[in-house]
Design an enzyme around this catalytic site. Structure first.
Site, PDB file in Angstrom:
ATOM      1  N   LYS A  67      37.538  22.086 -10.661  1.00 55.84           N
ATOM      2  CA  LYS A  67      36.202  21.707 -10.795  1.00 55.84           C
ATOM      3  C   LYS A  67      35.287  22.318 -11.692  1.00 55.84           C
ATOM      4  O   LYS A  67      35.172  23.826 -11.672  1.00 55.84           O
ATOM      5  CB  LYS A  67      35.370  21.466  -9.510  1.00 55.84           C
ATOM      6  CG  LYS A  67      34.339  20.873  -9.641  1.00 55.84           C
ATOM      7  CD  LYS A  67      33.674  20.568  -8.149  1.00 55.84           C
ATOM      8  CE  LYS A  67      32.885  21.511  -7.625  1.00 55.84           C
ATOM      9  NZ  LYS A  67      32.295  21.175  -6.284  1.00 55.84           N
ATOM     10  N   ARG A 110      33.145  16.691   0.435  1.00 61.05           N
ATOM     11  CA  ARG A 110      34.242  17.792   0.912  1.00 61.05           C
ATOM     12  C   ARG A 110      33.262  19.009   1.635  1.00 61.05           C
ATOM     13  O   ARG A 110      34.126  19.364   2.466  1.00 61.05           O
ATOM     14  CB  ARG A 110      34.814  18.314  -0.162  1.00 61.05           C
ATOM     15  CG  ARG A 110      34.284  18.860  -1.417  1.00 61.05           C
ATOM     16  CD  ARG A 110      33.974  20.297  -1.174  1.00 61.05           C
ATOM     17  NE  ARG A 110      34.303  21.460  -2.190  1.00 61.05           N
ATOM     18  CZ  ARG A 110      33.171  22.507  -2.432  1.00 61.05           C
ATOM     19  NH1 ARG A 110      32.307  22.472  -1.638  1.00 61.05           N
ATOM     20  NH2 ARG A 110      33.573  23.035  -3.465  1.00 61.05           N
ATOM     21  N   SER A 199      19.379  26.925   0.831  1.00 60.51           N
ATOM     22  CA  SER A 199      19.583  27.787  -0.424  1.00 60.51           C
ATOM     23  C   SER A 199      18.912  29.243  -0.179  1.00 60.51           C
ATOM     24  O   SER A 199      18.295  29.559  -1.009  1.00 60.51           O
ATOM     25  CB  SER A 199      18.734  27.036  -1.607  1.00 60.51           C
ATOM     26  OG  SER A 199      19.041  25.754  -1.845  1.00 60.51           O
ATOM     27  N   GLY A 220      25.296  26.977   3.660  1.00 62.13           N
ATOM     28  CA  GLY A 220      24.637  26.941   2.297  1.00 62.13           C
ATOM     29  C   GLY A 220      25.071  27.992   1.460  1.00 62.13           C
ATOM     30  O   GLY A 220      24.764  28.160   0.125  1.00 62.13           O
ATOM     31  N   LYS A 226      23.106  35.283  -1.131  1.00 61.39           N
ATOM     32  CA  LYS A 226      22.275  34.051  -0.187  1.00 61.39           C
ATOM     33  C   LYS A 226      22.563  34.623   1.170  1.00 61.39           C
ATOM     34  O   LYS A 226      23.733  35.417   1.450  1.00 61.39           O
ATOM     35  CB  LYS A 226      23.165  32.792  -0.492  1.00 61.39           C
ATOM     36  CG  LYS A 226      22.472  32.087  -1.737  1.00 61.39           C
ATOM     37  CD  LYS A 226      23.294  30.706  -1.912  1.00 61.39           C
ATOM     38  CE  LYS A 226      22.551  29.805  -2.871  1.00 61.39           C
ATOM     39  NZ  LYS A 226      23.279  28.570  -2.652  1.00 61.39           N
TER      40      LYS A 226
HETATM   41  P1  NAD Z   1      18.662  21.060  -1.980  1.00 57.43           P
HETATM   42  O1  NAD Z   1      18.175  21.803  -3.082  1.00 57.43           O
HETATM   43  O2  NAD Z   1      18.731  19.583  -1.759  1.00 57.43           O
HETATM   44  O3  NAD Z   1      17.964  21.525  -0.524  1.00 57.43           O
HETATM   45  C1  NAD Z   1      17.848  23.049  -0.348  1.00 57.43           C
HETATM   46  C2  NAD Z   1      17.571  23.174   1.074  1.00 57.43           C
HETATM   47  O4  NAD Z   1      17.346  24.870   1.095  1.00 57.43           O
HETATM   48  C3  NAD Z   1      16.273  22.617   1.574  1.00 57.43           C
HETATM   49  O5  NAD Z   1      16.593  22.363   3.135  1.00 57.43           O
HETATM   50  C4  NAD Z   1      15.327  23.677   1.359  1.00 57.43           C
HETATM   51  O6  NAD Z   1      14.211  23.525   2.224  1.00 57.43           O
HETATM   52  C5  NAD Z   1      16.074  24.852   1.689  1.00 57.43           C
HETATM   53  N1  NAD Z   1      15.290  26.160   1.062  1.00 57.43           N
HETATM   54  C6  NAD Z   1      15.168  26.153  -0.310  1.00 57.43           C
HETATM   55  N2  NAD Z   1      14.726  27.466  -0.474  1.00 57.43           N
HETATM   56  C7  NAD Z   1      14.804  28.164   0.674  1.00 57.43           C
HETATM   57  C8  NAD Z   1      14.824  29.284   1.384  1.00 57.43           C
HETATM   58  N3  NAD Z   1      14.259  30.368   0.489  1.00 57.43           N
HETATM   59  N4  NAD Z   1      14.867  29.798   2.528  1.00 57.43           N
HETATM   60  C9  NAD Z   1      15.280  28.924   3.361  1.00 57.43           C
HETATM   61  N5  NAD Z   1      15.378  27.648   2.984  1.00 57.43           N
HETATM   62  C10 NAD Z   1      15.365  27.028   1.704  1.00 57.43           C
HETATM   63  O7  NAD Z   1      20.021  21.674  -1.789  1.00 57.43           O
HETATM   64  P2  NAD Z   1      21.599  21.115  -1.164  1.00 57.43           P
HETATM   65  O8  NAD Z   1      22.349  20.091  -2.291  1.00 57.43           O
HETATM   66  O9  NAD Z   1      21.044  20.408   0.094  1.00 57.43           O
HETATM   67  O10 NAD Z   1      22.267  22.349  -0.979  1.00 57.43           O
HETATM   68  C11 NAD Z   1      21.986  23.286   0.017  1.00 57.43           C
HETATM   69  C12 NAD Z   1      22.735  24.395  -0.009  1.00 57.43           C
HETATM   70  O11 NAD Z   1      24.146  24.084  -0.074  1.00 57.43           O
HETATM   71  C13 NAD Z   1      22.557  25.028  -1.682  1.00 57.43           C
HETATM   72  O12 NAD Z   1      22.480  26.382  -1.469  1.00 57.43           O
HETATM   73  C14 NAD Z   1      24.169  24.711  -2.205  1.00 57.43           C
HETATM   74  O13 NAD Z   1      24.474  25.787  -3.195  1.00 57.43           O
HETATM   75  C15 NAD Z   1      24.716  24.953  -1.047  1.00 57.43           C
HETATM   76  N6  NAD Z   1      26.023  24.195  -1.099  1.00 57.43           N
HETATM   77  C16 NAD Z   1      27.279  24.890  -0.543  1.00 57.43           C
HETATM   78  C17 NAD Z   1      28.461  24.336  -0.616  1.00 57.43           C
HETATM   79  C18 NAD Z   1      29.886  24.709   0.072  1.00 57.43           C
HETATM   80  O14 NAD Z   1      30.733  24.477  -0.394  1.00 57.43           O
HETATM   81  N7  NAD Z   1      29.632  25.882   0.891  1.00 57.43           N
HETATM   82  C19 NAD Z   1      28.716  23.058  -1.473  1.00 57.43           C
HETATM   83  C20 NAD Z   1      27.493  22.435  -2.034  1.00 57.43           C
HETATM   84  C21 NAD Z   1      26.213  23.006  -1.716  1.00 57.43           C
END
Ligand code: NAD
Length: 321
Positions: A67, A110, A199, A220, A226
């Site tokens: 990917k 996923r 995030s 997250g 992180k």
């Molecule tokens: P998004 O940008 O739509 O939402 C971000 C979320 O994090 C919101 O709830 C926001 O309020 C919160 N946030 C932002 N900054 C913050 C901080 N400093 N402290 C606490 N909360 C905070 O993002 P998303 O698409 O919902 O993705 C969320 C997270 O999941 C991202 O960090 C992304 O990298 C991660 N992610 C992980 C996987 C995985 O496989 N583990 C896959 C996709 C995304």
């Protein structure tokens, strides 16, 4: 070669397909049939973008590929999603390019499937209250997948940015479940299952806030630095993950491993629980924590399923390549 455009994905692959593909992949990883290649992720010095590859090979399904994806913070202003992903699949017998598949929706499916798999195998059977930490794009996918695993009667939520909580309320209502926004003390005290999908770079949920028997899926934390829960909570929980190497370096366990609170030997691949070579939860009082770091094999698995369904349904675009 086959192309499955992003616009076709929503009608092709559902939560059940994604769940089955991810569960099988985790099982294959734990049995040694599938492995991920090292992740590449770079700040490319253009458009503030983070770009990289997640890749691997599953000898049981013959899914081979990568990917390519990343984060372009300026995309929103152009009417595009900030996260952009494309999956490339190759023929494991010849190395020829087999398919290019839109990866944006697949990534959400996923990722949600991974926490749902963890709930199926690790949460208490009588779990009734689902706690959500995070209310961004992924949170709705997470909630929809989670509620299919237990008879949840209520969703409770917390988010750093309260204006975003409406997404959790609307999603819970769409699922026919009552919803309440709570502070973290009450969320930790009342939830049987907690999904964190933020995030954050600071611990949000603390050990003192979580009650015995809770299952937590930390979704997250997928990058160095992180963090969503404090290291005391990681130290107190039975730890499971998609891949131990990622958990200890870019996942939620990275901080507790760096601090010497837990070692990689304390972190169990969820596939071992799926394969019944590890018992998983040992009592109703265990706190179980799934560190879902996101592995390339998950992407290959759902993309392969999408290709198969696209061919079946006649929407795969065939190109001479
Ligand atoms: P998004 O940008 O739509 O939402 C971000 C979320 O994090 C919101 O709830 C926001 O309020 C919160 N946030 C932002 N900054 C913050 C901080 N400093 N402290 C606490 N909360 C905070 O993002 P998303 O698409 O919902 O993705 C969320 C997270 O999941 C991202 O960090 C992304 O990298 C991660 N992610 C992980 C996987 C995985 O496989 N583990 C896959 C996709 C995304």
């Amino acid at each position: 070669m086959i192309i499955v455009p992003e616009r076709e994905i929503a009608d092709l692959i559902g939560r059940k397909d994604a769940f089955d593909a991810v569960e099988k992949t985790f099982a294959a990883m734990a049995s040694g049939a599938a492995y991920n290649f090292p992740v590449i992720r770079e700040a490319i010095g253009h458009a503030d973008a983070l770009y990289g590859f997640k890749s691997g090979f599953d000898r049981s399904s013959l899914a081979l590929g990568l990917k390519s994806g990343g984060y372009w913070p300026g995309n929103m202003d152009k009417g595009l999603t900030n996260h952009q992903s494309t999956v490339f699949l190759f023929d494991a017998d010849t190395g020829q390019a087999r398919a290019v598949v839109g990866g944006n929706l697949l990534t959400a499916l996923r990722t949600a499937a991974a926490s749902a798999v963890s709930i199926k195998h690790l949460a208490r059977k009588d779990a009734k209250v689902l706690g959500m930490i995070g209310a961004g794009h992924q949170s709705a996918f997470q909630m929809r997948a989670a509620v299919e695993q237990r008879d949840f009667e209520k969703v409770i939520g917390w988010n750093l940015h309260p204006d975003m909580l409406v997404r959790l309320e609307e999603t819970a209502n769409e699922l026919g479940l009552p919803y309440e926004s709570l502070d973290l003390d009450r969320l930790g005290a009342e939830a049987d299952v907690i999904i964190s999908i933020t995030s954050s770079f600071e611990p949000i949920l603390k050990a003192a806030q979580v009650t015995p028997g809770t299952h937590i899926a930390c979704m997250g934390t997928d990058t160095k630095g992180k963090q969503e829960v404090d290291t005391d909570l990681v130290g107190k929980a039975r730890l499971f993950t998609d891949e131990v190497a990622q958990s200890a370096t870019i996942g939620e366990c990275q901080h507790a491993v760096a601090a010497g609170i837990v070692s990689e030997d304390n972190i169990i691949e969820i596939g071992a629980v799926i394969n019944a070579t590890h018992q998983g939860r040992t009592s109703d009082d265990d706190i179980t924590l799934f560190d879902g770091t996101g592995v390339g094999l998950q992407d290959l698995a759902v993309a392969s399923a999408a290709v198969e369904l696209a061919v079946q349904k006649g929407v795969a675009v065939q190109v001479d390549f």
